[in-house]
Each structure stands twice: as C-alpha cells, then as structure tokens.
Design an enzyme around this catalytic site. Structure first.
Site, PDB file in Angstrom:
ATOM      1  N   LYS A   1       0.561  -0.923  -0.150  1.00 40.41           N
ATOM      2  CA  LYS A   1      -0.454  -0.552  -0.039  1.00 40.41           C
ATOM      3  C   LYS A   1       1.417   0.785   0.269  1.00 40.41           C
ATOM      4  O   LYS A   1       0.225   2.280  -0.381  1.00 40.41           O
ATOM      5  CB  LYS A   1      -1.226  -0.129   1.119  1.00 40.41           C
ATOM      6  CG  LYS A   1      -0.157   0.053   2.303  1.00 40.41           C
ATOM      7  CD  LYS A   1      -1.321   0.679   3.641  1.00 40.41           C
ATOM      8  CE  LYS A   1      -0.698   0.855   4.891  1.00 40.41           C
ATOM      9  NZ  LYS A   1      -1.888   1.080   5.863  1.00 40.41           N
TER      10      LYS A   1
ATOM     11  N   ARG B   1      -6.082  -0.713  18.456  1.00 38.07           N
ATOM     12  CA  ARG B   1      -6.474  -0.582  17.260  1.00 38.07           C
ATOM     13  C   ARG B   1      -7.856  -2.022  16.647  1.00 38.07           C
ATOM     14  O   ARG B   1      -8.366  -1.684  17.910  1.00 38.07           O
ATOM     15  CB  ARG B   1      -5.560  -0.235  16.349  1.00 38.07           C
ATOM     16  CG  ARG B   1      -6.174   0.429  15.056  1.00 38.07           C
ATOM     17  CD  ARG B   1      -4.455   0.852  13.687  1.00 38.07           C
ATOM     18  NE  ARG B   1      -4.815  -0.509  12.977  1.00 38.07           N
ATOM     19  CZ  ARG B   1      -3.607  -0.476  11.894  1.00 38.07           C
ATOM     20  NH1 ARG B   1      -3.065   0.489  11.419  1.00 38.07           N
ATOM     21  NH2 ARG B   1      -4.150  -1.492  11.518  1.00 38.07           N
TER      22      ARG B   1
END
Length: 362
Positions: free
Chosen positions: A36, A134
């Site tokens: 990414k 997270r």
C-alpha cells in the site's frame, strides 16, 4: 511533467533482499510485503511478486489486491487483506484475497457464506489487541477469543489460519519481547486446547523487525509484515536504518512556479489557513521565496526533506509549497526542479495522487 515521483527499482530490490535476510534467515519468519505504501504500483508489485523470498503480498485495499492477485498467485504468493473487511466488500475479498485479518465474528460469518457461494476456502487470521487499541480482540478477554475461535473452527468454508497483532500504528506502542510473548503464549494455548496447528502467528509490522537483531523476538512468532522497512529501509519502532538498506529509494521532484523576494511574515490579521489551522510564522526578514507546484492535496509537507540542505520548507496550501531558498548555493530560477526525499506520509500521498507522475530507474 511535474510533480514527479522517481522510484528506484534497483534500490527497492536491494532493500527487499536486506529485509528478507533479516526476517527469514535471521528471524525464521515468513515474509509478508505490504504494497500500500506505493499504492500497489505495478512495477513495484512485479518486483515483489517475482522475489523468491516473499511469501505473502498484502494491502489494506481490496482494489489494490485485485490489480495483482493473479500475478501474485502465479508466482506462488498468497494475497492478504490487512484492513478488517467491510461487509460491503465481502464478495471482492473472497474473490481476490487468500487470507484476511479479522476481529468480528459477524464479518467472518459473511466470509464463510460468500466462500461457500464461490466454492472456495477462505483463510482468516484473528487479530489480538495487545494494548495499541486499534483492531483486534482485547487480549484480556480470553473467553471471547476462545468462543470466537470455536465458532470459526465449525465453519465449512473458512480456515482458521492463525493470530496476529498490530502495534505502533495507532497507540504508538512499541513491540517488545514481553508484549509479543503474550501473543506467542496465546498461540501455544490455542494449539493445545484445540489440538490444531496455527500456520501464522504474525508479530507485527516494520516496528517489530528490530527485535530480530537484538535476539528478542519471542519463539513462536513466525511472520512479520513489512512495508516501510522494505520501501524506505526504516525500523519504525525507533527510526533506525536497517542493515543493508537505503532510504533514498524514492525522490519527489517539483517545479518552481514563482520566485520572489518577499517578507517572511504575512501582513495583516492572522486567521486560519485553508485547512482550519492557525499557522505560526518566523520573522526571517526579507527572504527569497520559491513556490513549487505541489501542495497538501498531493503530499505531506512534514514528510519531505529537501535534498538541497540549505532549503527550508515554510509551509503550503492545497496546491503550492513555499520554500525559503535564500541560503542556497544554487541560483534557482522559475522552471527549475527541486528534489526531496520522502518519509512514509509523503510517500503514501504522492503515490496515491493521480496528479503526480511516476518515473522508474532500474
């Protein structure tokens, strides 16, 4: 055309060799390369897919994975979705992704149903939250973790592939032997409880790789996921450069569109800028100010370092970046090119922007 992102494929391949040696030879871990950072750039993807040491190719966007799933599989690599799947993308996840990271049983049920429709076996890795806060099932909620695993094991079209953790990205919690030992211990308990073998115990990202060099990666961790370590040569826990890597794999070039001598302090009452922030200005007197044709829409100004060390970045707007070139030994003029090394944020935004050209060096 400018602005332009120059990608040095030879240096990227050298970085990949270096992190592969650390991860696989020294750390006895499988190697997952995250694509990414350069928005699954096709030239970079080809390099990764054809590298013999890479086991998995991962991204957080299904659309990126879709562009290279066939190439990855042709070269014996499994595709991995790092971001937890959205319910709206389940069909595409099963079609293009071999292994997805998950924490919600409702999503895993949908993956099982869709995999049955597509006549596939989809692999899932259950994320465990060790305190970075997270994604993942919180490690202290052991009953919830085991109940989730028990349901997954009963599914016909989903394979329980292992467990993993993410650290540093949100809470900035640094991977250590003590917190990763919790993950390794949980994996051992799962294997004993269900008489099964976990294919993957993924110990994090580029912030975990430094533990290998220190001999502190816990036994039982058998996978690392590397993006920035490969692309920029960084250990992201402490910002050190990894052995055998280089950070100048990417260069941003932008063209000067204005060059004027002006005051360093704006004149008038200071409000907020285009992004709602109240800026601070240093009084440098009259300075030579160069404006380049790139701004916050296409890059991260805080993640750009001028190669000319005598240039300072003063700030910018959506479309422009303003530089102080007063002290530079170069006599810049309108139309000249200014070059920058990029950090992670700058790399991510420039690679994603359709307004930044790409050029490759081999």
């Amino acid at each position: 055309m400018y602005p332009k992102l120059i990608i040095d494929l030879k240096k990227l391949n050298s970085n990949l060799d270096a992190v592969a040696k650390i991860t696989k030879e020294d750390g006895n871990c499988s190697l997952m390369i995250v694509t990414k950072g350069l928005c699954a750039d096709p030239q970079m993807v080809k390099l990764v897919a054809e590298h013999k040491s890479v086991d998995f190719m991962a991204d957080s966007r299904v659309k990126n994975i879709a562009t290279y799933a066939d190439l990855a599989r042709k070269n014996g690599k499994k595709t991995v979705l790092l971001r937890l799947p959205m319910h709206s993308e389940i069909e595409e996840v099963v079609k293009y992704v071999d292994l997805s990271f998950n924490s919600e049983i409702s999503t895993i049920r949908l993956l099982n149903e869709e995999a049955a429709r597509q006549k596939k076996l989809h692999k899932v890795l259950l994320m465990i939250d060790l305190g970075d806060l997270r994604e993942g099932l919180f490690y202290k909620e052991e009953a919830l973790i085991f109940n989730t695993i028990e349901e997954i094991l009963k599914m016909s079209n989903v394979e329980f592939y292992g467990i993993g953790v993410n650290l540093t990205c949100y809470g900035a919690i640094i991977p250590k032997n003590d917190n990763l030992s919790i993950l390794a211990g949980l994996a051992e308990k799962i294997e004993k409880t269900y008489s099964t073998h976990l294919h993957m115990v993924s110990g994090g990202n580029s912030s975990s790789i430094y533990l290998i060099g220190k001999g502190e990666l816990p036994k039982g961790i058998n996978n690392l996921r590397l993006g920035e370590a490969f692309l920029l040569g960084n250990d992201t826990a402490y910002g050190a450069k990894l052995p055998g890597t280089t950070g100048d794999t990417l260069t941003l070039e932008a063209q000067i569109v204005e060059l004027q001598k002006k005051p360093s302090l704006p004149i008038g009452e200071v409000g907020v800028d285009a992004f709602g922030q109240k800026p601070y200005y240093e009084d440098r007197g009259i300075i030579k100010r160069a404006i380049i044709g790139i701004g916050k829409q296409d890059t991260d100004l805080d993640s750009m370092t001028p190669i000319d060390e005598k240039i300072d970045i003063l700030g910018g707007s959506s479309d422009h970046t303003i530089l102080d070139v007063t002290k530079s030994d170069t006599e810049y003029k309108v139309g000249d090119i200014v070059s920058f090394e990029l950090g992670y944020g700058g790399m991510l935004k420039t690679a994603t922007s359709p307004y930044v050209e790409k050029e490759y060096r081999k």
